[in-house]
Design a protein around this motif. Structure first.
Motif, PDB file in Angstrom:
ATOM      1  N   PRO A 144     -24.349  18.264 -54.728  1.00  6.15           N
ATOM      2  CA  PRO A 144     -24.589  19.480 -53.933  1.00  6.15           C
ATOM      3  C   PRO A 144     -23.344  20.344 -53.783  1.00  6.15           C
ATOM      4  O   PRO A 144     -23.419  21.574 -53.820  1.00  6.15           O
ATOM      5  CB  PRO A 144     -25.062  18.915 -52.589  1.00  6.15           C
ATOM      6  CG  PRO A 144     -25.709  17.620 -52.943  1.00  6.15           C
ATOM      7  CD  PRO A 144     -24.887  17.069 -54.066  1.00  6.15           C
ATOM      8  N   GLU A 145     -22.182  19.726 -53.602  1.00  5.08           N
ATOM      9  CA  GLU A 145     -20.949  20.491 -53.483  1.00  5.08           C
ATOM     10  C   GLU A 145     -20.644  21.228 -54.792  1.00  5.08           C
ATOM     11  O   GLU A 145     -20.202  22.385 -54.773  1.00  5.08           O
ATOM     12  CB  GLU A 145     -19.779  19.573 -53.127  1.00  5.08           C
ATOM     13  CG  GLU A 145     -19.862  18.936 -51.751  1.00  5.08           C
ATOM     14  CD  GLU A 145     -20.799  17.726 -51.712  1.00  5.08           C
ATOM     15  OE1 GLU A 145     -21.076  17.233 -50.601  1.00  5.08           O
ATOM     16  OE2 GLU A 145     -21.258  17.286 -52.798  1.00  5.08           O
ATOM     17  N   ALA A 192     -22.865  24.270 -55.222  1.00  2.00           N
ATOM     18  CA  ALA A 192     -22.339  25.420 -54.483  1.00  2.00           C
ATOM     19  C   ALA A 192     -21.251  26.131 -55.284  1.00  2.00           C
ATOM     20  O   ALA A 192     -21.189  27.370 -55.304  1.00  2.00           O
ATOM     21  CB  ALA A 192     -21.798  24.959 -53.130  1.00  2.00           C
ATOM     22  N   GLY A 233     -29.465  15.136 -51.497  1.00  2.00           N
ATOM     23  CA  GLY A 233     -28.390  15.853 -50.818  1.00  2.00           C
ATOM     24  C   GLY A 233     -28.691  17.306 -50.539  1.00  2.00           C
ATOM     25  O   GLY A 233     -28.082  17.913 -49.657  1.00  2.00           O
ATOM     26  N   TRP A 234     -29.647  17.886 -51.273  1.00  2.43           N
ATOM     27  CA  TRP A 234     -29.977  19.294 -51.047  1.00  2.43           C
ATOM     28  C   TRP A 234     -30.671  19.487 -49.709  1.00  2.43           C
ATOM     29  O   TRP A 234     -30.626  20.583 -49.148  1.00  2.43           O
ATOM     30  CB  TRP A 234     -30.879  19.815 -52.172  1.00  2.43           C
ATOM     31  CG  TRP A 234     -30.182  20.049 -53.477  1.00  2.43           C
ATOM     32  CD1 TRP A 234     -29.208  19.277 -54.026  1.00  2.43           C
ATOM     33  CD2 TRP A 234     -30.420  21.114 -54.394  1.00  2.43           C
ATOM     34  NE1 TRP A 234     -28.827  19.789 -55.240  1.00  2.43           N
ATOM     35  CE2 TRP A 234     -29.560  20.913 -55.498  1.00  2.43           C
ATOM     36  CE3 TRP A 234     -31.290  22.200 -54.412  1.00  2.43           C
ATOM     37  CZ2 TRP A 234     -29.537  21.773 -56.586  1.00  2.43           C
ATOM     38  CZ3 TRP A 234     -31.267  23.055 -55.502  1.00  2.43           C
ATOM     39  CH2 TRP A 234     -30.395  22.849 -56.576  1.00  2.43           C
ATOM     40  N   GLU A 235     -31.326  18.439 -49.194  1.00  2.77           N
ATOM     41  CA  GLU A 235     -32.090  18.592 -47.961  1.00  2.77           C
ATOM     42  C   GLU A 235     -31.225  18.396 -46.712  1.00  2.77           C
ATOM     43  O   GLU A 235     -31.728  18.508 -45.591  1.00  2.77           O
ATOM     44  CB  GLU A 235     -33.256  17.600 -47.925  1.00  2.77           C
ATOM     45  CG  GLU A 235     -32.864  16.145 -47.735  1.00  2.77           C
ATOM     46  CD  GLU A 235     -32.389  15.473 -49.022  1.00  2.77           C
ATOM     47  OE1 GLU A 235     -32.025  14.282 -48.982  1.00  2.77           O
ATOM     48  OE2 GLU A 235     -32.388  16.144 -50.080  1.00  2.77           O
ATOM     49  N   ARG A 236     -29.950  18.129 -46.872  1.00  2.00           N
ATOM     50  CA  ARG A 236     -29.105  17.925 -45.698  1.00  2.00           C
ATOM     51  C   ARG A 236     -28.937  19.237 -44.938  1.00  2.00           C
ATOM     52  O   ARG A 236     -29.024  20.333 -45.518  1.00  2.00           O
ATOM     53  CB  ARG A 236     -27.749  17.359 -46.114  1.00  2.00           C
ATOM     54  CG  ARG A 236     -26.874  18.349 -46.824  1.00  2.00           C
ATOM     55  CD  ARG A 236     -25.647  17.670 -47.410  1.00  2.00           C
ATOM     56  NE  ARG A 236     -24.644  18.665 -47.784  1.00  2.00           N
ATOM     57  CZ  ARG A 236     -23.661  18.438 -48.624  1.00  2.00           C
ATOM     58  NH1 ARG A 236     -23.539  17.230 -49.179  1.00  2.00           N
ATOM     59  NH2 ARG A 236     -22.784  19.380 -48.912  1.00  2.00           N
ATOM     60  N   ASP A 280     -26.509  20.902 -43.675  1.00  2.00           N
ATOM     61  CA  ASP A 280     -25.418  21.843 -43.924  1.00  2.00           C
ATOM     62  C   ASP A 280     -25.382  22.363 -45.355  1.00  2.00           C
ATOM     63  O   ASP A 280     -24.405  22.980 -45.772  1.00  2.00           O
ATOM     64  CB  ASP A 280     -24.082  21.188 -43.580  1.00  2.00           C
ATOM     65  CG  ASP A 280     -23.768  19.997 -44.490  1.00  2.00           C
ATOM     66  OD1 ASP A 280     -24.703  19.487 -45.148  1.00  2.00           O
ATOM     67  OD2 ASP A 280     -22.596  19.577 -44.536  1.00  2.00           O
ATOM     68  N   PHE A 281     -26.459  22.136 -46.137  1.00  2.00           N
ATOM     69  CA  PHE A 281     -26.443  22.583 -47.530  1.00  2.00           C
ATOM     70  C   PHE A 281     -26.355  24.103 -47.619  1.00  2.00           C
ATOM     71  O   PHE A 281     -25.576  24.658 -48.407  1.00  2.00           O
ATOM     72  CB  PHE A 281     -27.701  22.083 -48.255  1.00  2.00           C
ATOM     73  CG  PHE A 281     -27.743  22.451 -49.721  1.00  2.00           C
ATOM     74  CD1 PHE A 281     -26.713  22.119 -50.569  1.00  2.00           C
ATOM     75  CD2 PHE A 281     -28.834  23.142 -50.238  1.00  2.00           C
ATOM     76  CE1 PHE A 281     -26.757  22.455 -51.915  1.00  2.00           C
ATOM     77  CE2 PHE A 281     -28.887  23.485 -51.575  1.00  2.00           C
ATOM     78  CZ  PHE A 281     -27.850  23.145 -52.418  1.00  2.00           C
ATOM     79  N   GLU A 315     -22.910  25.193 -46.863  1.00  2.00           N
ATOM     80  CA  GLU A 315     -22.041  24.941 -48.014  1.00  2.00           C
ATOM     81  C   GLU A 315     -22.165  26.065 -49.043  1.00  2.00           C
ATOM     82  O   GLU A 315     -21.162  26.554 -49.570  1.00  2.00           O
ATOM     83  CB  GLU A 315     -22.423  23.602 -48.654  1.00  2.00           C
ATOM     84  CG  GLU A 315     -21.533  23.196 -49.819  1.00  2.00           C
ATOM     85  CD  GLU A 315     -20.222  22.594 -49.366  1.00  2.00           C
ATOM     86  OE1 GLU A 315     -19.258  22.677 -50.136  1.00  2.00           O
ATOM     87  OE2 GLU A 315     -20.166  22.035 -48.255  1.00  2.00           O
TER      88      GLU A 315
END
Length: 407
Positions: free
Chosen positions: A136-137, A140, A187-190, A192-193, A196
């Motif tokens: 995910p990072e 971004a 991780g996309w559903e967190r 703070d996505f 980010e």
């Protein structure tokens, strides 16, 4: 310099007293409302002359002239070459591109595609960066790289964007900028996505469902007439649907309208043996079906493109016939409930099937329904999700600019 004379510049016999403001409305407010109406029309309709404007808006000629003069003095407008429909020479005005830039994007497990445009859509620029195998990072970062590339083409810094709307696979929680479910994208559903993505983009990023945005693109740039009702079925690695009722996107109470991947569907001749739709028509299912017909294990798009060109009676023709019936099985319930004027097929796999797939789906639906919608391929050029995101963000940005004219 102003290009239209004001009321005071006119000879007395041609002067028109401004209309009295409605009770409770100050003259300054009335002027601002007129200016907003003219600017809104130029934003949505592109370069126009004063003659075009007073016909479209319904304001008097002097009122339009005065509004144009004020908007030009405020720096909103620039002259534009144009010829009236009558052939007569006329002064045209367009919204200055520097009034604002926005971006629409499509994020998937494969790539980040970005479209950047000024608010009048005079110029559009695009870029694509791979996201395959990225965290995910890193996704971004890929979005930032794509935005940087498109903004360089536009001649603006990335931080000069008014807003960014991003289409993503999965359900976006209503009222929150959070993805609720992203199959295959951990991780996309967190929570703070989106934050980010915003930090990487340098401006606030809003998220929306990718297929809903593809449906919006059909309303602005596709084959669908305004105010019609239609379904957009997306076929790729995943399956999704956008629902438009009388020209408005229908999201549903929980934002899940069109989430049909788990809808029960069946293979041809086996109505009692149902499976979730995605297990019958997504890319993996298509590859398995092709193997059953002895057509190999290649890419689903290439398989379906070859099948669409295959002569009748061949394995390819039988494959597309079976695949059409599977699609129709999944479309049957929403089509009966919504009764749309048409169904638009989109996504890499659907587009690979071409018109032959549309005919097959329409014929299959006709076996179960007395009246079937027209089934057509999407005509939106390029990435439909990014195009729909750009369309969605444009409307809000334009209204923000219009409302910046103070009363």
């Amino acid at each position: 310099m102003r290009r239209y004379r004001t009321n005071d510049d006119l000879s007395p016999e041609f002067r028109v007293d401004p209309p009295a403001a409605p009770v409770g409305v100050q003259a300054g407010t009335a002027r601002a409302l007129n200016d907003r109406a003219v600017l809104r029309q130029l934003l949505s309709g592109g370069p126009q002359s004063a003659r075009d404007l007073y016909r479209e808006i319904g304001l008097s000629k002097p009122t339009v002239y005065l509004a144009l003069a004020r908007l030009e003095d405020l720096g909103f407008l620039i002259p534009h070459d144009g010829v009236a429909a009558t052939g007569r020479s006329s002064r045209y005005f367009a919204v200055r591109p520097e009034a604002g830039y926005v971006a629409g994007a499509h994020l998937s497990a494969v790539e980040a595609t970005v479209m950047v445009a000024d608010v009048s859509l005079a110029r559009t620029h695009g870029a694509t960066v791979s996201t395959s195998g990225r965290t995910p990072e890193e996704v971004a970062v890929a979005l930032r790289e794509a935005l940087d590339s498109a903004c360089r083409q536009a001649g603006i810094p990335r931080t000069g964007l008014r807003s960014v709307l991003v289409g993503v696979p999965g359900v976006v929680e209503p009222g929150r900028n959070v993805l609720e479910r992203t199959p295959g994208l951990p991780g996309w559903e967190r929570a703070d996505f989106a934050s980010e993505l915003s930090r990487a983009a340098g401006s606030t990023v809003r998220l929306d469902n990718d297929i809903n945005l593809a449906a919006i693109a059909e309303m602005y740039f596709g084959i669908v007439p305004p105010y019609s009702s239609f379904l957009t079925l997306w076929l790729d690695e995943g399956v999704g649907m956008g629902v438009v009722l009388e020209g408005k996107l229908h999201r549903g109470a929980s934002g899940r309208a069109g989430e049909i991947c788990s809808l029960p569907a069946s293979v041809r001749g086996s109505q009692s043996d149902s499976k979730p739709l995605h297990e019958l028509v997504d890319a993996l299912s298509l590859r398995r079906l092709a193997a059953e017909f002895g057509l190999g294990h290649g890419d689903g798009r290439h398989i379906l493109r070859a099948a669409a060109e295959a002569p009748e009676g061949t394995a390819g023709a039988r494959l597309i016939d079976e695949y059409s019936h599977r699609i129709a099985s999944g479309l049957l319930a929403p089509t009966i409930i919504v009764d749309p004027e048409r169904v638009v097929l989109n996504g890499p796999i659907a587009l690979a099937g071409g018109d032959r797939l549309c005919v097959g789906v329409e014929d299959a639906l006709a076996q179960y329904m007395p009246s079937t919608p027209q089934v057509q391929l999407s005509k939106v050029a390029g990435n439909a999700v990014a195009t729909g995101a750009l369309s969605g963000v444009l409307e809000a940005a334009r209204e923000e600019i219009v409302q910046s004219i103070s009363t």
